[in-house]
Design a protein around this motif. Structure first.
Motif, short mmCIF file in Angstrom:
data_model
loop_
_atom_site.label_atom_id
_atom_site.label_comp_id
_atom_site.label_asym_id
_atom_site.label_seq_id
_atom_site.Cartn_x
_atom_site.Cartn_y
_atom_site.Cartn_z
N VAL A 23 6.65 10.03 -0.09
CA VAL A 23 5.96 8.80 -0.51
C VAL A 23 6.28 7.63 0.74
O VAL A 23 7.67 7.48 0.87
N VAL A 24 5.49 6.95 1.09
CA VAL A 24 5.84 5.75 1.79
C VAL A 24 5.31 4.38 1.17
O VAL A 24 3.85 4.57 0.89
N ILE A 25 5.93 3.36 0.92
CA ILE A 25 4.92 2.23 0.44
C ILE A 25 5.44 1.37 1.66
O ILE A 25 6.61 0.92 2.13
N LEU A 26 4.33 0.74 1.98
CA LEU A 26 4.24 -0.46 3.20
C LEU A 26 3.99 -2.04 2.71
O LEU A 26 3.31 -2.09 1.71
N GLU A 27 4.82 -3.02 3.15
CA GLU A 27 4.31 -4.31 3.11
C GLU A 27 3.51 -4.86 3.97
O GLU A 27 4.04 -4.78 5.10
N ASP A 28 2.21 -5.22 3.66
CA ASP A 28 1.38 -5.90 4.89
C ASP A 28 1.30 -5.00 6.05
O ASP A 28 1.06 -5.37 7.06
N LYS A 88 -2.07 8.79 12.91
CA LYS A 88 -1.91 7.46 12.54
C LYS A 88 -0.44 7.05 12.47
O LYS A 88 -0.11 6.05 12.90
N GLY A 89 0.16 7.79 11.85
CA GLY A 89 1.66 7.45 11.51
C GLY A 89 2.34 7.40 12.95
O GLY A 89 3.33 6.51 13.16
N ILE A 90 2.32 8.61 13.57
CA ILE A 90 3.03 8.86 14.99
C ILE A 90 2.68 7.51 15.85
O ILE A 90 3.35 7.00 16.63
N PHE A 91 1.26 7.43 15.95
CA PHE A 91 0.96 6.47 16.80
C PHE A 91 1.51 4.96 16.72
O PHE A 91 1.68 4.23 17.51
N THR A 95 0.97 -1.21 -0.06
CA THR A 95 0.01 -0.13 0.03
C THR A 95 0.88 1.39 0.05
O THR A 95 2.07 1.04 0.35
N MET A 96 0.36 2.50 -0.47
CA MET A 96 1.20 3.60 -0.82
C MET A 96 0.53 4.85 -0.02
O MET A 96 -0.90 4.83 -0.03
N GLY A 97 1.20 5.47 0.61
CA GLY A 97 0.83 6.88 1.48
C GLY A 97 1.55 8.00 0.57
O GLY A 97 2.81 7.76 0.77
N VAL A 98 0.86 8.90 0.09
CA VAL A 98 1.68 10.05 -0.56
C VAL A 98 1.15 11.46 0.26
O VAL A 98 0.05 11.43 0.35
N ASP A 99 2.08 12.04 0.84
CA ASP A 99 1.79 13.44 1.60
C ASP A 99 2.45 14.75 0.43
O ASP A 99 3.78 14.56 0.62
N VAL A 100 1.40 15.16 -0.18
CA VAL A 100 1.91 16.42 -0.85
C VAL A 100 1.64 17.49 0.03
O VAL A 100 0.57 18.23 0.34
N GLY A 101 2.87 17.89 0.42
CA GLY A 101 2.81 19.19 1.42
C GLY A 101 3.17 20.65 0.64
O GLY A 101 3.15 20.36 -0.57
N SER A 102 3.17 21.54 1.49
CA SER A 102 3.28 22.73 0.91
C SER A 102 4.77 23.01 0.61
O SER A 102 5.18 23.72 -0.20
N GLN A 150 9.48 13.52 9.11
CA GLN A 150 9.13 14.31 7.98
C GLN A 150 8.25 13.40 7.11
O GLN A 150 7.30 13.72 6.24
N VAL A 151 8.32 12.04 7.32
CA VAL A 151 7.33 11.14 6.45
C VAL A 151 6.23 10.38 7.45
O VAL A 151 5.54 9.48 6.85
N ALA A 152 6.01 11.01 8.45
CA ALA A 152 4.97 10.37 9.39
C ALA A 152 3.68 10.44 8.72
O ALA A 152 3.01 9.52 9.21
N GLY A 153 3.42 11.64 7.96
CA GLY A 153 2.17 11.70 7.59
C GLY A 153 1.76 10.78 6.49
O GLY A 153 0.86 10.11 6.26
N ALA A 154 2.92 10.59 5.67
CA ALA A 154 2.98 9.78 4.49
C ALA A 154 2.75 8.30 5.04
O ALA A 154 1.98 7.44 4.23
N LEU A 155 3.37 7.97 6.29
CA LEU A 155 3.29 6.69 6.63
C LEU A 155 1.99 6.28 7.08
O LEU A 155 1.20 5.39 6.83
N GLY A 156 1.31 7.37 7.81
CA GLY A 156 -0.24 7.27 8.36
C GLY A 156 -1.13 7.09 7.15
O GLY A 156 -2.09 6.10 7.21
N ALA A 157 -0.76 7.54 5.76
CA ALA A 157 -1.59 7.67 4.87
C ALA A 157 -1.44 6.05 4.33
O ALA A 157 -2.46 5.33 4.07
N ALA A 158 -0.15 5.53 4.44
CA ALA A 158 0.00 4.20 3.80
C ALA A 158 -0.64 3.07 4.68
O ALA A 158 -1.23 2.26 4.39
N LEU A 159 -0.92 3.37 6.11
CA LEU A 159 -1.62 2.71 6.89
C LEU A 159 -3.15 2.67 6.80
O LEU A 159 -3.72 1.60 6.76
N TYR A 160 -3.56 3.94 6.22
CA TYR A 160 -5.07 3.96 5.97
C TYR A 160 -5.29 3.09 4.73
O TYR A 160 -6.29 2.48 4.55
N ALA A 161 -4.34 3.31 3.77
CA ALA A 161 -4.67 2.57 2.56
C ALA A 161 -4.49 1.20 2.77
O ALA A 161 -5.41 0.13 2.18
#
Ligand code: ADP
Length: 262
Positions: free
Chosen positions: A15-20, A85-88, A3-10, A241-252
């Motif tokens: 991008v974080v890609i997670l396996e399982d 999500k990413g930080i927790f 799964t992939m999380g993409v964080d498009v910041g200002s 810096q990638v904590a938000g993208a990690l959270g997004a990959a976890l939601y995915a």
């Protein structure tokens, strides 16, 4: 399953890609944000490094200020939810998150299951954000990564009284011309950011553990100043810096599991 999380910041794209839903295959940052080539570049870098294709992703979730401009996502989730999500996931003892990015700062309160109970945000003013530090670094002719080294050598942080970035920039220029050391000015810049960010955290009450995320968490000078202001230790999330993208990959990942059950 990937799964992939993409964080498009200002200020940057991540991008974080997670396996399982637990193993990070790749975590990439390009220091260019929304409206630039940053999102596409970071995506290409992540796919090249991992040897994966977009079709290999079970689900893709986008977050960040520019999340609606990223059209390859299955869903968009807010930065508040994704940072939480990413930080927790990284620090399960986190109860207060201070996230300082390129254009905003947030304080997020979590319950003991990682749910967001309250959040406070400053996205109206550059003071207290990465942009404030970036502006001052330019005037001081120091790179963003050098800021923490100068701060470590400060003897007395130079007070910065203005809360407006433009006036604070003039204050820094005037301090430089009066001979105040760069070290002390930089410590003053960090203190000013810390006071602003902590102001957000105080509004919800500061419950330990306090964890920092976002690009500015990589600046040890700001972390030190926040810890001093809060009078308690501050944990820096790994690769903040990638904590938000990690959270997004976890939601995915959660989305992909739900889709499989249907
Ligand atoms: P956004 O998500 O809004 O794009 P980030 O969380 O990526 O923002 O944070 C960007 C900010 O992080 C920049 O404005 C800069 O001040 C700071 N930053 C980025 N990289 C570093 C670094 N290596 N050391 C210190 N600060 C950094």
């Amino acid at each position: 399953m990937y799964t992939m999380g993409v964080d498009v910041g200002s200020a940057s794209s991540k991008v974080v890609i997670l396996e399982d839903g637990n193993r990070t295959v790749v975590a990439k940052v390009v220091q260019l944000g929304t409206g630039s080539s940053g999102p596409q570049r970071v995506l290409e870098e992540a796919l090249t490094e991992s040897g994966l294709k977009m079709e290999d992703m079970a689900k893709v979730v986008a977050t960040g200020y520019g999340r609606f401009s990223f059209n390859q996502a299955d869903r968009q989730v807010s930065e508040i939810s994704c940072h939480a999500k990413g930080i927790f996931h990284l620090v399960p003892t986190a109860r207060t998150i201070i996230d300082i990015g390129g254009q905003d700062a947030k304080a997020i309160k979590l319950d003991d299951r990682g749910g967001v109970t309250q959040f406070f945000m400053n996205d109206k003013c550059a003071a207290g954000t990465g942009r404030f530090i970036d502006v001052m670094a330019r005037v001081l002719e120091v790179t963003i990564t050098e800021m923490q080294d100068y701060d470590a050598k400060a003897t007395e942080p130079a007070p910065i009284s203005s809360t407006c970035t433009v006036f604070a920039e003039s204050e820094v220029i005037s301090q430089l011309s009066q001979g105040t050391s760069k070290e002390n000015i930089i410590a003053g810049v960090h203190q000013s950011v810390a006071v602003k960010a902590c102001g957000l955290a105080y509004r919800g009450g500061v419950t330990p553990d306090v964890v920092m995320s976002g690009g500015v968490a990589q600046n040890a000078g700001v972390v030190r100043a926040i810890s001093k202001e809060l009078k308690q230790p501050v944990i820096v999330a790994p690769n903040p810096q990638v904590a938000g993208a990690l959270g997004a990959a976890l939601y995915a990942y959660e989305d992909a599991l739900k889709a499989m059950k249907k």
